[in-house]
Design an enzyme around this catalytic site. Structure first.
Site, PDB file in Angstrom:
ATOM      1  N   GLU A  97       1.034  -1.243 -19.577  1.00 18.84           N
ATOM      2  CA  GLU A  97      -0.034  -0.333 -19.180  1.00 18.84           C
ATOM      3  C   GLU A  97      -0.956  -1.142 -18.274  1.00 18.84           C
ATOM      4  O   GLU A  97      -1.646  -2.058 -18.735  1.00 18.84           O
ATOM      5  CB  GLU A  97      -0.791   0.197 -20.391  1.00 18.84           C
ATOM      6  CG  GLU A  97      -1.888   1.184 -20.017  1.00 18.84           C
ATOM      7  CD  GLU A  97      -2.754   1.561 -21.192  1.00 18.84           C
ATOM      8  OE1 GLU A  97      -3.972   1.729 -20.992  1.00 18.84           O
ATOM      9  OE2 GLU A  97      -2.231   1.660 -22.319  1.00 18.84           O
ATOM     10  N   CYS A 123      -8.945   1.063 -17.214  1.00 21.73           N
ATOM     11  CA  CYS A 123      -7.868   1.358 -16.273  1.00 21.73           C
ATOM     12  C   CYS A 123      -7.779   2.848 -15.977  1.00 21.73           C
ATOM     13  O   CYS A 123      -7.274   3.251 -14.930  1.00 21.73           O
ATOM     14  CB  CYS A 123      -6.545   0.840 -16.806  1.00 21.73           C
ATOM     15  SG  CYS A 123      -6.106   1.505 -18.428  1.00 21.73           S
TER      16      CYS A 123
END
Length: 352
Positions: free
Chosen positions: A120, A155
């Site tokens: 990720e 993110c």
């Protein structure tokens, strides 16, 4: 298979798995990323971020008697230790939460032994406001999507705000008012709404990126600097910042800032909009605001991102796969797909 054959498949654990974690959610990542690997039958090595390891230490103290020895392990180290972990022949399964640059380095090392890697990684995510949107809700959503409580260090933050020409001024004004309510404060003060950046070095990077954007033609609407308060000047705090008059080709609209900096881009033609939205190397999340449901579904299909909200932002849902496209990662988290990714499928055929 035929009357004389039995075929079945089973799932087996890899053995030893490693999860390398990012600094922006240290205890959240440490606590939520252990279940799938161990539930699948593996032992796990956690490597918390070198910038923020203490909460993981405390978690390990609390879990001391929860698992047999060797099932859940924690190491802290810098880059050499991480490289040794990734390259070790007895660690066949690697998972990373981090930057795209780190992800590419880990993938290169892991490829030497063809390890199973999931990642990720970063994002440069779009928040798209159509003229058909509920303007008040869209504006509040644009603010919420910046994740300012952790100073924009997420993110999934929707740090590119694409506003249609017809509602541009109205939305920009409301978003500026909303972001201005977030002021840096002491983390021990319950009234604090916004924390700091991870380090002074990172604040310097954010400052340089904002300065370069202004030099390229961006206009500072709010923020654009460290706080004036002397209590925060020499610490890694940075004010919520909005940059208007940004174009999609500017570095500030292409590169992940990982800070409280929102780039605002005006749009009018939908084809040009999606060309700009999808022009970045990332594809993690996107947020679309419109009351026209057909328009919303069409836009969601055109955005090259792995996780899309419609009239919502920043939410995660247990059991719903989270993960990105392009340089935003490999694989899915927070779901059955994550659990299965920590197993290997073995097919067995029996002659009867």
């Amino acid at each position: 298979m035929g009357p004389d054959l039995l075929n079945y498949s089973i799932r087996e654990p890899y053995g030893v798995c490693a999860r390398i974690l990012a600094y922006n959610h240290p205890i959240l990542f440490a606590s939520t990323k252990i279940g799938s690997a161990i539930a699948a039958g593996n032992s796990l090595i956690l490597k918390p971020p070198v910038q923020a390891p203490l909460s993981a230490y405390r978690m390990m103290e609390l879990l001391e008697d929860a698992f047999p020895p060797g099932v859940l392990n924690l190491i802290t180290c810098g880059q050499p230790g991480s490289e040794a972990l990734v390259s070790h022949p007895l660690v066949p399964r690697i998972s990373l939460i981090g930057s795209a640059q780190t992800g590419r380095a880990i993938a290169a090392t892991a490829s030497q032994r063809l390890k199973h890697v999931s990642m990720e990684l970063g994002g440069k995510n779009a928040c798209i406001v159509y003229p058909e949107a509920n303007i008040a809700e869209a504006s509040a959503g644009a603010v919420a999507g910046m994740n300012l409580a952790i100073c924009g260090q997420s993110c999934g933050s929707t740090s590119r705000l694409f506003i249609h020409q017809s509602v541009y001024d109205e939305v920009l004004k409301k978003v500026a008012a909303g972001m201005s309510t977030f002021q840096p404060g002491e983390p021990t003060d319950p009234s604090t709404l916004m924390g700091c950046l991870i380090s002074m070095d990172h604040r310097g990077r954010v400052e340089r990126m904002v300065a370069d954007a202004v030099s390229a033609g961006a206009r500072v609407v709010i923020g654009g600097a460290a706080p004036n308060d002397p209590n925060f000047t020499k610490r890694p705090y940075y004010m919520p910042t909005i940059l208007a008059d940004v174009t999609a080709d500017m570095d500030i609209a292409q590169q992940e800032v990982f800070g409280p900096v929102l780039s605002v881009i005006r749009w009018q033609d939908e084809e040009e909009l999606f060309a700009a939205v999808n022009s970045v190397e990332y594809g993690l999340t996107a947020s679309i605001w419109t009351q026209d449901l057909s328009q919303a579904h069409r836009a969601a299909q055109r955005v090259d991102s792995g996780f899309v909200w419609i009239n919502r932002t920043s939410s995660h849902f247990p059991g719903v796969s989270f993960g990105g496209f392009k340089q935003s990662g490999l694989g899915k988290e927070e779901s059955l797909e994550e659990l299965l990714s920590f197993t290997r499928e073995k097919v067995i055929t029996v002659a009867l």
